[in-house]
Every structure is written in C-alpha cells, then in structure tokens.
Design an enzyme around this catalytic site. Sequence first.
Site, short mmCIF file in Angstrom:
data_model
loop_
_atom_site.label_atom_id
_atom_site.label_comp_id
_atom_site.label_asym_id
_atom_site.label_seq_id
_atom_site.Cartn_x
_atom_site.Cartn_y
_atom_site.Cartn_z
N SER A 90 0.81 -1.22 0.00
CA SER A 90 0.00 0.00 0.00
C SER A 90 0.84 1.26 0.00
CB SER A 90 -0.93 0.00 1.22
OG SER A 90 -0.18 -0.12 2.42
N ASP A 128 -6.01 7.45 8.77
CA ASP A 128 -6.13 6.15 9.45
C ASP A 128 -5.03 5.93 10.49
OD1 ASP A 128 -3.79 5.42 8.01
OD2 ASP A 128 -4.97 4.59 6.37
N HIS A 165 -1.22 4.74 7.41
CA HIS A 165 -0.55 5.11 6.17
C HIS A 165 -0.12 6.57 6.23
CE1 HIS A 165 -2.93 1.59 4.80
NE2 HIS A 165 -1.81 1.34 4.16
#
Length: 352
Positions: free
Chosen positions: A82, A247, A250
């Site tokens: 990610s 979040d 990240h």
Amino acid sequence: MTSMSRARVARRIAAGAAYGGGGIGLVGAAAVGLVLAEVRMAQAAVHNGNSGGRVPTADGRYGLGYGAAGEPPLRLTMLGDSTAAGQGVHRAAQTPGALLASGLAAVAERPVDLTNVALPGAQSDDLDRQVALVLGAGQPVPDVCVIMVGANDVTRRMPPTRSVRHLSAAVRRLRTAGAEVVVGTCPDLGTIEPVRQPLRWLARRASRQLAAAQTIGTVEQGGRTVSLGDLLGPEFAANPRELFGPDNYHPSAEGYATAAMAVLPTVCAALGLWPAEEERPDVTRREGFLPVARAAAEAAAEAGTEVTAAMPTGPRGPWALLKRRRRHQVEPPTLPPDAAAEEARSRARTTE
C-alpha cells in the site's frame, strides 16, 4: 540493538534466504503477537472509512514539456504494498509514484511513463506476480523499478528468510531483464500511534532487522536500497498529525512527499542522472565503503540512507557503498489526462 549485532542478525537472515534456511525469528513469538494486535488496531481504521481503502490512479506520462523529438520517455514502475500504491491519500498527485515520476522528469528533462502494479496489503510473496505483470509478453522493460514492501511481512509473521528470498528473487528477475531497481526497505512500525512501549521498541527492532536483511538481499542482486525509516520514523513520531494520514497507519500527503524526497536521488543515481562528484563518498557526511551487512545495519538505523554494491568481495564478504544523499525537493506533479480525470471524479464523489 547495536549496529554490529543488527548486522549479524541481518547476515543470518539473508543467508537463510539464499540457502533455504528455516525461519529466523525477529523477536519472540509472544511479543510479536502483542505487537500485531496493536498494529492491527491501526490497520482496521483503513476499512472503517477515512481512506476507504481506495487508491488513486496515477499511471500515465509526466513531464510532457520535456524531451527532444524522437527521444523516448523514461519508464518508471512501482511495485510493492500500500505504501508503493499510495493508499491513505485522496489525490493521484499525492501518491509516491506521481511524485517520483514528476521529480524524475524534471531531473532528466525527459517525459516519464509511470506504471503502478503495487497492491495494498501485499506481502513480499506477491512480488512474483507483480514482476510477471511488469515483464509480461509485449511489455517494454522499465528503465527503473521502485519496490516498497515489508511492513505486512512483519505484521503477518512472514518468516524473514522467506520475505528476503522473495524480494531477492524479484530484484534478480528485474535486473536480469535490464531494469534498475531501487528498494525502499521496511518502514519503522514502532511509530504507529496505537503501539505503545515496550511493544513500540519491539516493533521498531523487528522492522529494522528486516530492513537490514532486505538491503543485503537487494544489493547482492545488483539493486540499491533506501531506508524508509522517515516514512514512519522520527519525523513522523514528531509530527504525527502532519505526516500520518487519517487512518494513523498510512502516510499523509506530506508523509509521501517526505519519502519521495528521500528516494528520488537514488532513482536518479541508478539511471546515471546524478553528477559524478555526488557518486563519490563524502567523509563529511559519514559516507564510505563497508561490508554489506554493516552498511545494511547502519542504513536501517538512519532513514534516507542509500546502500549500493561496490567492490565484489573482501575479507569480510561483499562490500557496499553507504551514501547519505541530500534530499531533492519534489514539486507537486501535473497529472496525465487520465489520472487528472480520475481525480476529478474522485473529488466529485467526495463532495456528494
């Protein structure tokens, strides 16, 4: 853990990866279980709104104003998890791929075609699939590939020898095909906000051990590494509201820009775009030639540090060049038409 002891552990992990050894534990199993429980609290936020797990599409051609007639664009490909994909931001221009493509185009004064095959949630064993996509029939070989991977290997207990084995194989295949490879090593998971002491120390230790072993495996296959401690490291710990995304796991747009500034000089150097004098070690910045395991351990402890192969061997094994490059400012990119259209649609959905 000292640099020397970290070097020994990294050497053992890399050797196990190369010769098929069993899993060498990063930290005790019980301690890892506690770390995972807290890290997954942070990961859960990704699926509870905020970023929604959606990754902006940034593929396309950057630097359209550069390049002479008939000069082909450079080809940049992002692989990994990610972090490489750019999860956690809403705009394509904020992803590391877009930032690197735009910065590379400015340095090279050539257009850059960006392709991103990274997959959120991927572990190192997904690199085999990703490399197959990159090197598929009819696909032009990238000029340079940037791989960012490792955090999910730690949180999901992949044995580090297995993790490094998959990464080394990916680097070998890409280098054999003719691509330059830059690996952003495992970020520092000890700065994720829900993780508290003493588990924070254990998460940091596990991350740095894997990062050092990744460096050995990458350099031995002809790639270069950049420590991504800054991605979730000291600057993030000092400025979590600025450098983490919604979040708290990240990076934010500012966080990805910080990482891109650290990686861009190494990408340019791999392509021969950096001044020759910059390629010589600068003793004033504590650069120099070291046994690869020692260089890997030092790099893991200092974010933004580059390690690349040097002399093929020495009395203590292969040697590497440790560089502490000055970061290169990355300007906000101008998106390719397709990515710009996708971003406009995304903004429209956000305001509905």
